[in-house]
Design an enzyme around this catalytic site. Structure first.
Site, PDB file in Angstrom:
ATOM      1  N   GLU A 174      42.070  51.914  48.049  1.00 38.02           N
ATOM      2  CA  GLU A 174      41.550  53.210  47.589  1.00 38.02           C
ATOM      3  C   GLU A 174      40.383  53.689  48.447  1.00 38.02           C
ATOM      4  OE1 GLU A 174      40.893  52.702  43.325  1.00 38.02           O
ATOM      5  OE2 GLU A 174      42.984  53.203  42.973  1.00 38.02           O
ATOM      6  N   GLU A 363      49.972  50.735  42.584  1.00 41.65           N
ATOM      7  CA  GLU A 363      49.299  50.554  41.298  1.00 41.65           C
ATOM      8  C   GLU A 363      49.779  51.633  40.347  1.00 41.65           C
ATOM      9  OE1 GLU A 363      45.008  50.224  41.086  1.00 41.65           O
ATOM     10  OE2 GLU A 363      44.920  49.184  43.008  1.00 41.65           O
TER      11      GLU A 363
HETATM   12  C1  BG6 Z   1      42.220  51.153  40.752  1.00 44.02           C
HETATM   13  C2  BG6 Z   1      41.728  49.911  41.427  1.00 44.02           C
HETATM   14  O1  BG6 Z   1      41.239  52.102  40.905  1.00 44.02           O
HETATM   15  O2  BG6 Z   1      42.412  51.162  39.386  1.00 44.02           O
HETATM   16  C3  BG6 Z   1      41.872  48.651  40.619  1.00 44.02           C
HETATM   17  O3  BG6 Z   1      42.312  49.729  42.695  1.00 44.02           O
HETATM   18  C4  BG6 Z   1      41.598  48.948  39.158  1.00 44.02           C
HETATM   19  O4  BG6 Z   1      41.037  47.680  41.158  1.00 44.02           O
HETATM   20  C5  BG6 Z   1      42.623  49.975  38.684  1.00 44.02           C
HETATM   21  O5  BG6 Z   1      41.598  47.837  38.353  1.00 44.02           O
HETATM   22  C6  BG6 Z   1      42.574  50.300  37.209  1.00 44.02           C
HETATM   23  O6  BG6 Z   1      41.291  50.652  36.827  1.00 44.02           O
HETATM   24  P1  BG6 Z   1      40.552  49.889  35.660  1.00 44.02           P
HETATM   25  O7  BG6 Z   1      39.168  50.364  35.700  1.00 44.02           O
HETATM   26  O8  BG6 Z   1      41.265  50.275  34.425  1.00 44.02           O
HETATM   27  O9  BG6 Z   1      40.687  48.446  35.971  1.00 44.02           O
END
Ligand code: BG6
Length: 467
Positions: A174, A363
């Site tokens: 990111e 993701e």
């Molecule tokens: C992304 C990141 O921004 O979102 C992850 O690459 C992160 O590291 C994921 O865990 C989800 O966000 P969160 O805050 O719910 O864990």
């Protein structure tokens, strides 16, 4: 169903959010190791050193460091063909600026790759995922060009050591989070735009150099960029809302423009001129950027924004995430993130139209409170979220003709949330018995979604249409 036959199915994690063992085998401290527990309403603190009165979730996390065999066996049981993980820079270079790597750290990832090979799971490696060595603070972290060299030394060690074992690489997780959460992203504790843009510039250079080096070391290497999926709709059809939305998207997409096209876009150059921002450019840099464009574009996709002339942009909001206006057409998660499966198809179209590069969703998932009862977790909400998103992904492939390489769902096993440091914000197919305060047996349990995803992979997506 028409997922391509070589479509990669799997899940994604980050070292600091799952490994724990934060000082084991000579590991040094990273930026993540000094971030305290927060919550939906309480921002995480950054203490710069470890202080006894705070809880630091990364120190123990879900102890994947000692459970990796069991965890990877569970991924294999679901049928993963890819596993996205990050290498913890401070296991390899504990301070970040050493001449020689830490052999014990390298050996840990050898053991991980042994397990993955056992199950024919392809690794996808994030070289830097929200964990810059704390030892690089004395240089000013990424604001200093020296850090490009330290990162190159680290990346070269990985590329050489794991040659033939790893083919897919991502240079920075990111990368556009430099604009929203620069400490998390790059160890930059400043709101100053000149500092952020210098640091981003150095990351672009580092990434471009890694692309070239990776290709030299092994022509089979594929190096991607990783974009934090910010996508916005205009608040109304008012033209000024559309212009504001375009501006918002420019703040984010310029990161992709540089990494996919190899140069800064005009709108950004003009903005720098207006704001008096000067890039720390040296002779030869333009060539480096030009010849270091990525092989593919990967991104995270969780939510969409609604923005317009009255929203201030992206620099406000808890944990750096400002979702703008509430979208009246979309539900939100328990953590306030909009749930927008169609937006995934929209985003794939937007990025493919713009770059014509292979895309990968690395993701996507739902952070929710899960209840463990009699060894079971019933999580129909997660199944529904993922199913809706995968159906839209399939449409982007079959109806829009977009080449999507694969899908790694976020957090296939419960891990620490990056934005809040909580354990209770769970994404996994696998439940880990540990709470926000590090209490619990660390035992792993399969949630209902575990069996659901297993069937999705077994049927190569066909089962998505059955329900
Ligand atoms: C992304 C990141 O921004 O979102 C992850 O690459 C992160 O590291 C994921 O865990 C989800 O966000 P969160 O805050 O719910 O864990």
């Amino acid at each position: 169903m028409s997922f391509p036959s070589d479509f990669l199915w799997g899940g994604a994690t980050a070292a600091n959010q799952c490994e724990g063992a934060y000082l084991e085998d000579g590991k040094g401290l990273s930026t993540a190791d000094v971030m305290t527990l927060g919550s939906h309403t309480q921002k995480r603190k950054t203490t710069k050193t470890v202080e006894s009165q705070y809880i630091y979730p990364s120190h123990q996390a879900v102890d994947h460091f000692h459970h990796y065999q069991e965890d990877i066996a569970l991924f294999a049981e679901m049928g993963f063909t890819v596993y996205r993980l990050s290498i913890n820079w401070t296991r390899i270079f504990p301070q970040g600026d050493e001449e020689k790597p830490n052999e014990k750290g390298l050996a840990f990832y050898d053991r991980i790759f042994d397990e993955l090979e056992k199950y024919h799971i392809e690794p996808l490696i994030t070289i830097s995922h929200f964990e810059t060595p704390l030892g690089l603070q004395k240089y000013g972290s990424w604001e200093n060009r020296k850090v490009v060299d330290f990162y190159m030394r680290y990346a070269k060690v990985l590329l050489e050591r794991y040659q033939g074992r790893v083919k897919y690489w991502l240079t920075f997780n990111e990368i556009n989070c430099m604009s929203t959460m620069p400490w998390v992203s790059a160890g930059i504790a400043s709101d100053n735009e000149q500092i952020r843009m210098s640091a981003a510039y150095h990351q672009f250079l580092a990434s471009a150099k890694v692309v070239q080096l990776a290709h030299q070391i092994d022509k089979n290497n594929k190096v991607g960029m990783m974009y934090c999926g910010h996508f916005a709709y205009p608040h109304s059809p008012h033209p000024s809302d559309m212009i504001a939305t375009t501006d918002f998207m420019h703040q984010m997409l310029f990161y992709c423009d540089v990494q996919c096209r190899g140069y800064y876009p005009n709108y950004k150059i003009k903005q720098f001129e207006r704001d008096g921002i000067v890039l720390p450019m040296q002779d030869g840099d333009e060539e480096i950027l030009k010849h270091g464009t990525v092989d593919f574009l990967s991104y995270s996709y969780y939510f969409t924004h609604v923005t317009g002339m009255k929203t201030k942009g992206i620099y406000k909001g808890l944990n750096g995430i400002d979702t703008g206006y509430q979208n009246p057409y979309l539900p939100v998660s328990e953590w306030g993130w909009s749930i927008d499966p169609q937006g995934l198809r929209y985003s794939l179209n937007l990025l493919y139209d713009r770059y014509q590069l292979p895309l990968m969703i690395v993701e996507n998932g739902l952070g929710a409170v899960d209840v463990l009862e009699n060894g079971k977790v019933h999580d129909p909400y997660r199944i529904d979220y993922l199913r809706q998103h995968l159906l839209e992904l399939e449409k982007a492939i079959t109806l829009d003709g977009i080449p999507v390489m694969g899908y790694t769902m976020w957090g296939p096993i419960d891990i620490v949330a990056a934005s809040t440091g909580e354990m209770k914000k769970r994404y996994g197919f696998i439940y880990v018995d540990v709470d926000d305060y590090g209490q619990g047996s660390m035992k792993r349990y399969k949630k209902d979604s575990f069996y659901w995803y297993q069937r999705v992979i077994q049927t190569h997506g066909e089962s998505l249409k059955e329900e």
